[in-house]
Design a protein around this motif. Structure first.
Motif, mmCIF file in Angstrom:
data_model
loop_
_atom_site.group_PDB
_atom_site.id
_atom_site.type_symbol
_atom_site.label_atom_id
_atom_site.label_comp_id
_atom_site.label_asym_id
_atom_site.label_seq_id
_atom_site.Cartn_x
_atom_site.Cartn_y
_atom_site.Cartn_z
ATOM 1 N N TRP A 191 27.538 47.248 39.136
ATOM 2 C CA TRP A 191 28.472 48.357 38.949
ATOM 3 C C TRP A 191 29.182 48.686 40.267
ATOM 4 O O TRP A 191 30.386 48.896 40.300
ATOM 5 C CB TRP A 191 27.686 49.553 38.428
ATOM 6 N N ASP A 192 28.452 48.729 41.344
ATOM 7 C CA ASP A 192 28.971 49.099 42.660
ATOM 8 C C ASP A 192 29.959 48.037 43.146
ATOM 9 O O ASP A 192 29.625 46.865 43.254
ATOM 10 C CB ASP A 192 27.792 49.208 43.636
ATOM 11 N N PRO A 241 39.643 42.228 48.444
ATOM 12 C CA PRO A 241 39.993 43.565 48.935
ATOM 13 C C PRO A 241 38.717 44.357 49.219
ATOM 14 O O PRO A 241 37.670 44.091 48.631
ATOM 15 C CB PRO A 241 40.772 44.171 47.767
ATOM 16 N N THR A 242 38.792 45.307 50.104
ATOM 17 C CA THR A 242 37.642 46.157 50.393
ATOM 18 C C THR A 242 37.479 47.187 49.275
ATOM 19 O O THR A 242 38.435 47.443 48.512
ATOM 20 C CB THR A 242 37.823 46.895 51.720
ATOM 21 N N PRO A 243 36.299 47.797 49.151
ATOM 22 C CA PRO A 243 36.139 48.876 48.166
ATOM 23 C C PRO A 243 37.175 49.985 48.348
ATOM 24 O O PRO A 243 37.697 50.519 47.359
ATOM 25 C CB PRO A 243 34.716 49.379 48.429
ATOM 26 N N ASP A 244 37.500 50.319 49.601
ATOM 27 C CA ASP A 244 38.514 51.347 49.850
ATOM 28 C C ASP A 244 39.882 50.902 49.332
ATOM 29 O O ASP A 244 40.637 51.710 48.777
ATOM 30 C CB ASP A 244 38.605 51.652 51.349
ATOM 31 N N ASP A 245 40.211 49.610 49.510
ATOM 32 C CA ASP A 245 41.485 49.085 49.008
ATOM 33 C C ASP A 245 41.562 49.231 47.488
ATOM 34 O O ASP A 245 42.593 49.629 46.938
ATOM 35 C CB ASP A 245 41.645 47.615 49.374
ATOM 36 N N ILE A 246 40.462 48.883 46.818
ATOM 37 C CA ILE A 246 40.433 48.956 45.350
ATOM 38 C C ILE A 246 40.586 50.399 44.883
ATOM 39 O O ILE A 246 41.411 50.708 44.010
ATOM 40 C CB ILE A 246 39.126 48.342 44.809
ATOM 41 N N CYS A 247 39.810 51.302 45.471
ATOM 42 C CA CYS A 247 39.858 52.714 45.055
ATOM 43 C C CYS A 247 41.232 53.311 45.320
ATOM 44 O O CYS A 247 41.766 54.070 44.498
ATOM 45 C CB CYS A 247 38.789 53.514 45.789
ATOM 46 N N CYS A 253 33.472 43.820 38.672
ATOM 47 C CA CYS A 253 34.444 42.752 38.383
ATOM 48 C C CYS A 253 35.652 43.287 37.629
ATOM 49 O O CYS A 253 36.785 42.818 37.839
ATOM 50 C CB CYS A 253 33.777 41.619 37.593
ATOM 51 N N LEU A 254 35.447 44.258 36.758
ATOM 52 C CA LEU A 254 36.564 44.833 36.019
ATOM 53 C C LEU A 254 37.458 45.651 36.952
ATOM 54 O O LEU A 254 38.691 45.617 36.836
ATOM 55 C CB LEU A 254 36.047 45.693 34.863
ATOM 56 N N ALA A 255 36.851 46.365 37.896
ATOM 57 C CA ALA A 255 37.642 47.086 38.895
ATOM 58 C C ALA A 255 38.483 46.109 39.710
ATOM 59 O O ALA A 255 39.660 46.369 40.020
ATOM 60 C CB ALA A 255 36.720 47.894 39.808
ATOM 61 N N CYS A 297 43.800 43.433 40.840
ATOM 62 C CA CYS A 297 44.680 42.259 40.864
ATOM 63 C C CYS A 297 45.909 42.467 39.990
ATOM 64 O O CYS A 297 47.007 42.002 40.328
ATOM 65 C CB CYS A 297 43.908 41.017 40.417
ATOM 66 N N VAL A 298 45.751 43.171 38.866
ATOM 67 C CA VAL A 298 46.900 43.455 38.010
ATOM 68 C C VAL A 298 47.907 44.320 38.757
ATOM 69 O O VAL A 298 49.105 44.026 38.804
ATOM 70 C CB VAL A 298 46.445 44.154 36.711
#
Length: 273
Positions: free
Chosen positions: A133-134, A153-159, A218-220, A225-226
């Motif tokens: 999940w993380d 991407p980093t977690p910060d980039d994704i969020c 993985c879904l995040a 990517c979208v």
């Protein structure tokens, strides 16, 4: 496309034939099927055209994920059962993934590129697989060398790109209060538009099982990517998920909704019985 519910999840098991219960079936064949038959398998809903044409889904997904809303034929769940019961995933001497299986007594071996081409899904781009999940687990799970080495991407980039809005900091899991860390995303933290993108990807890539209130790592990454217009290697994800399902036979993980008949048709071995 109707939203999946817990009722749908329980119903998926009724679509899987209880092969091991067939009279006079070979004990060897029965043993192949036994670990797979209780998994949650999508019963064959297809994506409604009106659904993906709303909320910019068609425009955005045409960039990288248009294959998901082109699903227009139901699954034969027996085919899914057949391939999962005896598929093998290996790597060749150069580190490329190779998938092998039987269709009507014909042994077939496909490279990841061939697998992606047959199913008409992306087979290049960012490649990573984790069941966690993380979203920090993406970095721990990625391949650091070879053909699938990926700079994520980093977690910060994704969020930041997903424009998440934290709605709760604590939640109850198994009767215990747990504090969420910033890298554990809930689906309710997505924008309304992105919730529809998440639903389409989850139901047609991740299946009907799992925790729908949580956004898997993985879904995040796929949503990132979208939005970022980055190529995503969906074939890699599928093959790694098959490999994981085979390695954890007692776990009731879901399987993906891509027509297995595509593989059969390519080799001239179509059967609906």
């Amino acid at each position: 496309m109707p939203k999946a519910t817990t009722t749908n999840i329980s119903l998926t098991k009724s679509y899987i034939p209880k092969v091991s219960k067939i009279p006079r079936i070979s004990p060897t064949i029965a043993q192949f099927y036994k670990p797979i038959k209780n998994r949650n398998i999508h019963e064959g809903r297809v994506v409604d055209q009106a659904y993906y044409k709303s909320n910019n889904i068609e425009r955005l997904f045409n960039i990288r994920f248009n294959c998901l809303f082109q699903i227009n034929e139901p699954i034969v769940s027996r085919f899914i059962l057949d391939i999962y019961s005896q598929v093998t995933v290996q790597t060749d001497e150069y580190g490329y993934l190779v998938i092998s299986f039987m269709i009507q007594h014909e042994f077939i071996t496909l490279t990841l590129t061939q697998f992606g081409q047959i199913l008409k899904i992306p087979y290049n781009g960012q490649a990573v697989f984790t069941n966690e999940w993380d979203i920090a687990s993406l970095e721990y799970s990625r391949e650091t060398e070879g053909p699938y080495c990926t700079h994520l991407p980093t977690p910060d980039d994704i969020c930041r790109l997903l424009e998440l809005e934290r709605v709760v900091v604590d939640r109850t899991i198994k009767s215990q209060t747990v504090s969420l860390n910033p890298n554990q995303i809930l689906t309710k933290e997505l924008s309304p538009d992105m919730e529809q993108w998440e639903e389409l990807i989850r139901e047609n890539v991740f299946g009907l099982g799992g925790h729908w209130d949580r956004l898997p790592a993985c879904l995040a990454h796929m949503l990132y990517c979208v939005v970022a217009e980055e190529q995503y290697n969906l074939a890699y994800f599928f093959v790694k998920r098959i490999q994981c399902a085979r390695a954890t036979q007692n776990r009731k993980s879901s399987v993906w909704h891509v027509s297995y008949s595509s593989l059969s048709t390519r080799h001239g071995n179509v059967s609906s019985s």
